[in-house]
Design a protein around this motif. Sequence first.
Motif, short mmCIF file in Angstrom:
data_model
loop_
_atom_site.label_atom_id
_atom_site.label_comp_id
_atom_site.label_asym_id
_atom_site.label_seq_id
_atom_site.Cartn_x
_atom_site.Cartn_y
_atom_site.Cartn_z
N SER A 121 5.08 8.74 2.64
CA SER A 121 5.53 8.67 3.90
C SER A 121 7.11 8.97 3.99
CB SER A 121 5.21 7.70 4.87
OG SER A 121 6.26 6.44 4.45
N GLN A 122 7.48 9.28 4.97
CA GLN A 122 9.13 9.50 5.10
C GLN A 122 9.75 8.21 5.77
OE1 GLN A 122 8.46 13.11 7.73
NE2 GLN A 122 9.34 14.35 6.36
N THR A 123 9.15 7.31 5.83
CA THR A 123 9.69 6.14 6.80
C THR A 123 10.49 5.08 5.79
OG1 THR A 123 7.70 4.69 6.35
CG2 THR A 123 7.54 6.31 8.26
N ASP A 124 11.19 4.41 6.45
CA ASP A 124 11.59 3.33 5.65
C ASP A 124 10.82 2.12 5.67
OD1 ASP A 124 11.93 3.01 8.77
OD2 ASP A 124 13.74 1.84 8.65
N THR A 125 9.83 2.21 6.59
CA THR A 125 8.87 1.04 6.55
C THR A 125 8.02 0.90 5.22
OG1 THR A 125 8.63 0.99 8.89
CG2 THR A 125 6.86 -0.09 7.82
N GLU A 126 7.71 1.95 4.75
CA GLU A 126 6.94 2.05 3.35
C GLU A 126 7.89 1.35 2.29
OE1 GLU A 126 4.28 5.07 0.75
OE2 GLU A 126 5.76 5.80 2.03
N VAL A 127 9.12 1.31 2.33
CA VAL A 127 9.82 0.48 1.26
C VAL A 127 9.45 -0.94 1.41
CG1 VAL A 127 12.13 -0.16 0.88
CG2 VAL A 127 11.53 2.12 1.12
N ILE A 128 9.57 -1.51 2.71
CA ILE A 128 9.02 -2.85 2.96
C ILE A 128 7.71 -3.21 2.32
CG2 ILE A 128 8.61 -4.85 4.70
CD1 ILE A 128 10.35 -3.02 6.68
N ALA A 129 6.79 -2.39 2.54
CA ALA A 129 5.32 -2.52 2.09
C ALA A 129 5.43 -2.69 0.42
CB ALA A 129 4.37 -1.56 2.49
N HIS A 130 5.93 -1.72 -0.17
CA HIS A 130 6.10 -1.82 -1.47
C HIS A 130 7.00 -2.83 -2.06
CE1 HIS A 130 3.88 1.85 -1.61
NE2 HIS A 130 4.78 2.56 -1.22
N LEU A 131 8.19 -3.38 -1.43
CA LEU A 131 8.68 -4.18 -2.05
C LEU A 131 8.22 -5.38 -1.90
CD1 LEU A 131 11.78 -5.24 -2.91
CD2 LEU A 131 12.31 -5.37 -0.71
N ILE A 132 7.41 -5.84 -0.86
CA ILE A 132 6.72 -7.04 -0.80
C ILE A 132 5.56 -7.10 -1.85
CG2 ILE A 132 5.11 -8.63 0.53
CD1 ILE A 132 6.50 -7.55 2.93
#
Length: 605
Positions: A121-132
């Motif tokens: 995706s182009q979102t900042d939210t995907e970063v949260i998912a992968h970080l967790i």
Amino acid sequence: MCGIVGAVARENIVPALVEGLRRLEYRGYDSCGVAVNSARGLERMRSIERVSHLDSRLRRARLESASGIAHTRWATHGAPAIRNAHPMLSGDALAVVHNGIIENYEALRDELSNAGYAFVSQTDTEVIAHLIHSLYDGDLFAAVREAVQRLRGAYAIAVVHEDTPHIIVGAREGSPLLIGAAEDGNFIASDALALTGRADRFLFLDDGDVCELTRDTIRVVTRNGEPVEREPQRISVENSAVELGSYRHYMQKEIFEQPEVVAATLRGVEALTPELFGDAAPATFDGIDSVQILACGTSYYAGLVAKYWLETIAKIKTDVEIASEYRYREPVTSRRALVVTISQSGETADTLAALKYAQSLGQTRTLTVCNVPSSAMVQLCGTRYLTRAGQEVGVASTKAFTAQLVALFMLAVTLGRERGHVTALRESQYLQQLHGLPQMLTSMLELEPQIVAWATRLAEKENALFLGRGLQYPVALEGALKLKEISYIHAEAYPAGELKHGPLALVTEAMPVIAIVPDDAMQEKMKSNIQEVRARGGQVYVLADKDAQIASEEGIHVIRMPAHYGPLSPVLYTVPLQLLAYHTACTRGADVDKPRNLAKSVTVE
């Protein structure tokens, strides 16, 4: 952003998730989705259409689960597209929904890409998912706690993992998130309205809180890991706001609710004393030397009206600042200033940030005019006035604005009384006028048929100019804002005296001009300005007091208001301008309640 709903219970929660999303549609969104832990593992379904479309797909798939999360998204990072819709997955085992903006997402994205994570995706939210996911070792609560320590910006998140199908973990920083408790399970949401009829007790998370929900337990810890002992409280959440009734749109319903909203805001007000604004108000108001108002959008225009009132009635210097600008400059401040924030939701990101900035500069005398008792702004301010406007569903604010004006007028008179500029007799007269507002507003609504005729003509245009002077200039600004945000007609407002300083160059037969002409000291000036427009071939639409000396003639169309209502006249003039915007948008076939590109609560910068 824009809406979060999650549930963990003893029975199928998919209908509850969908109903929660329906209740949050008023906030505006461009995609929606759910992720649940079913018998087949973690399953996700997303749509770039309405919640009803998502619901139909879920029914056809017969998706059932006792736990899951759901989201309506208003695009910030990445265009409205399926790949950017929430929930976001990592490893097909972990799902996240997120409101807010992660400011350091690019650095985190590079780090996680180097660690082998593929971004779709182009979102900042995907970063949260992968970080967790990168921090997960079997304890989802611990992984979320560790992950949020690395996030910079604003967020409210809810997380599920297929390894722990009966657990939801949430966290908040700068974006609202709450827990709803019920006999058959526990819920998480960004707005209590999403849980109407499901939860009967609520716990509002503070910034830095992380929570873990099962169907029987609630665990919350602070940023420092200390257990939170707050118990969920029983709070009445009005459901009537989401029932359209006989009205065509929520905006129309909310315009017509204004008489009762003003009456509710004034309920129990028998004297204009500091105690109206809370127990701390007498000490807060004592010795103030100025007022600093911070707000955005429609609330900013309410602040501009209040400036006239505060300086005229209370004789106190008042500055009004756009909150998003104030926080990025170095203002000259006074520790004796009363800092007033204005917000419908009490969660407006820019206004919250400006308030915190003012407090960091030593401005500790704070007051908020707000519609949501449980909001962050109410919690942060030492004094407040709650406007009792009820839930506002239409994106374009109407009843919240008029309620704000009423509260701000009461503040001006209260400060005027405290400073010796308002006599007991004058206070009594102001109170009489205030309590007469509901009836006056009802008479404004009776102008609707005449307004519809104007709207039919205005709907054919692509530009419009609004003119006002003195107290009515901010009302003209608000009228122009309403027209542009729901009808998509470009509209601007000017103090009428500024016509010859530029805007007059725009006036032709194709440029309708809406003018506000009260029967006050500026009446003759306004009439001259109107003639300047007519001399250039412009068509002028005039809202005039009953006794204003202006008549309909070729090129000048007049709607008569009641007799002049003194300093409270801005409250009355607001209503026909709301109706004009509404009916113009209807005539043009616009989506009145959900205008394009806009969200109801701006909880990110």
